[in-house]
Enzyme design. Structure first.
Site, short mmCIF file in Angstrom:
data_model
loop_
_atom_site.label_atom_id
_atom_site.label_comp_id
_atom_site.label_asym_id
_atom_site.label_seq_id
_atom_site.Cartn_x
_atom_site.Cartn_y
_atom_site.Cartn_z
N PRO A 62 0.84 -1.21 0.00
CA PRO A 62 0.00 0.00 0.00
C PRO A 62 0.87 1.26 0.00
O PRO A 62 1.83 1.37 0.76
CB PRO A 62 -0.80 -0.13 1.30
CG PRO A 62 -0.82 -1.60 1.59
CD PRO A 62 0.51 -2.11 1.11
N GLU A 63 0.52 2.19 -0.89
CA GLU A 63 1.25 3.44 -1.00
C GLU A 63 0.39 4.57 -0.42
O GLU A 63 -0.62 4.32 0.25
CB GLU A 63 1.61 3.70 -2.46
CG GLU A 63 2.46 2.59 -3.08
CD GLU A 63 2.82 2.84 -4.52
OE1 GLU A 63 2.91 4.02 -4.94
OE2 GLU A 63 3.01 1.86 -5.27
#
Length: 276
Positions: free
Chosen positions: A2-3
């Site tokens: 996840p960014e």
């Protein structure tokens, strides 16, 4: 992993569900998921009111009163979410927070690379990982972005991934923003002019905002605070599109390794400039 958009989506979704609620108890099912003394963690966390949910870079942070910060790094497969009534924890649920009104927060991680840590205010500020983070791309002025990157000798894709330069950017949004800006991922930072860097900053902000609006990007693991997938993967221009036609010029999308990461780009729209 996840960014920025995915963690921001989780934070925004989690906040209305848990803020002003008290952590009544916790169930630590896999002790290595906590980067702390497990006994201290189990003793310190219960009894605190969750006063804020926020994001810094790729970190999800829950403020506990005014004294402590509960920090999650989701790594590759971590999820922090509030299950609905009747949903039971599975074998990948390693940490459960029971709230005072029946709500629960699950921390799941199939690959067990993620972690949770408890910090007081000085501890968080002095934690080297946190202290070394660069500015937030959605908050920094364009002039600051230009100043950071115009003197760097590294390749621009690698520079974007370096969390000390700018916080929260990973493989997906580096590739997408570089394509939107028409910049080859191996272009040296120092060779980009002010206008090119300003355009890149604008494109980076645009793609991040679009991704947040779409609830992030989901592949195998990412889910939001309610356990639902994001939708931005349906709007990818180049990421994961090797062999597909460029949406602009119809040239085939190519890949190569940059900073150890598979990088997708259009060789026609993103030409590598000749060295000066």
């Amino acid at each position: 992993m996840p960014e920025l958009p995915e963690v921001e989506t989780i934070a925004r979704g989690l906040a209305p569900l848990v803020v002003h609620r008290t952590i009544a108890s916790l169930d630590l099912r896999y002790t290595p998921i906590v980067k702390d003394d497990p006994d201290r963690f189990a003793r310190k966390v219960p009894g605190h009111v969750i006063t804020r949910v926020w994001r810094r870079a790729k970190l999800l942070i829950l403020d506990l009163g005014v004294d402590f910060h509960l920090v999650f790094h989701l790594k590759m497969t971590g999820k922090v979410w509030v299950p609905g009534q009747g949903i039971q924890p599975d074998k990948h649920t390693h940490l459960i927070f029971d709230l005072n009104d029946g709500f629960r927060i699950f921390f799941q991680d199939q690959r067990k690379f993620g972690y949770c840590a408890l910090f007081d205010e000085p501890g968080l500020k002095n934690w080297s990982f946190f202290a070394d983070l660069g500015p937030e791309p959605l908050e920094m002025p364009t002039a600051d972005f230009i100043e950071i990157f115009q003197q760097k000798k590294g390749r621009i894709k690698a520079l974007l991934l370096d969390q000390k330069n700018i916080a929260g950017i990973g493989n997906i949004y580096a590739d997408e923003s570089l394509f939107m800006a028409g910049i080859h991922p191996e272009t040296p930072g120092w060779s980009l002019g002010r206008q090119e860097l300003a355009r890149l900053h604008s494109c980076l902000q645009e793609v991040l905002c679009q991704a947040i609006d779409a609830g992030g990007s989901s592949f195998r693991d990412y889910k939001n605070a309610l356990g639902y997938a994001g939708m931005f993967q349906e709007k990818f221009l180049v990421y994961g599109k090797k062999g597909c036609s460029c949406p602009r010029c119809k040239t085939g999308i190519e890949t190569r390794k940059v900073a150890g990461r598979t990088t997708c780009f259009c060789p026609e729209c993103q030409k590598l400039p000749n060295p000066r």
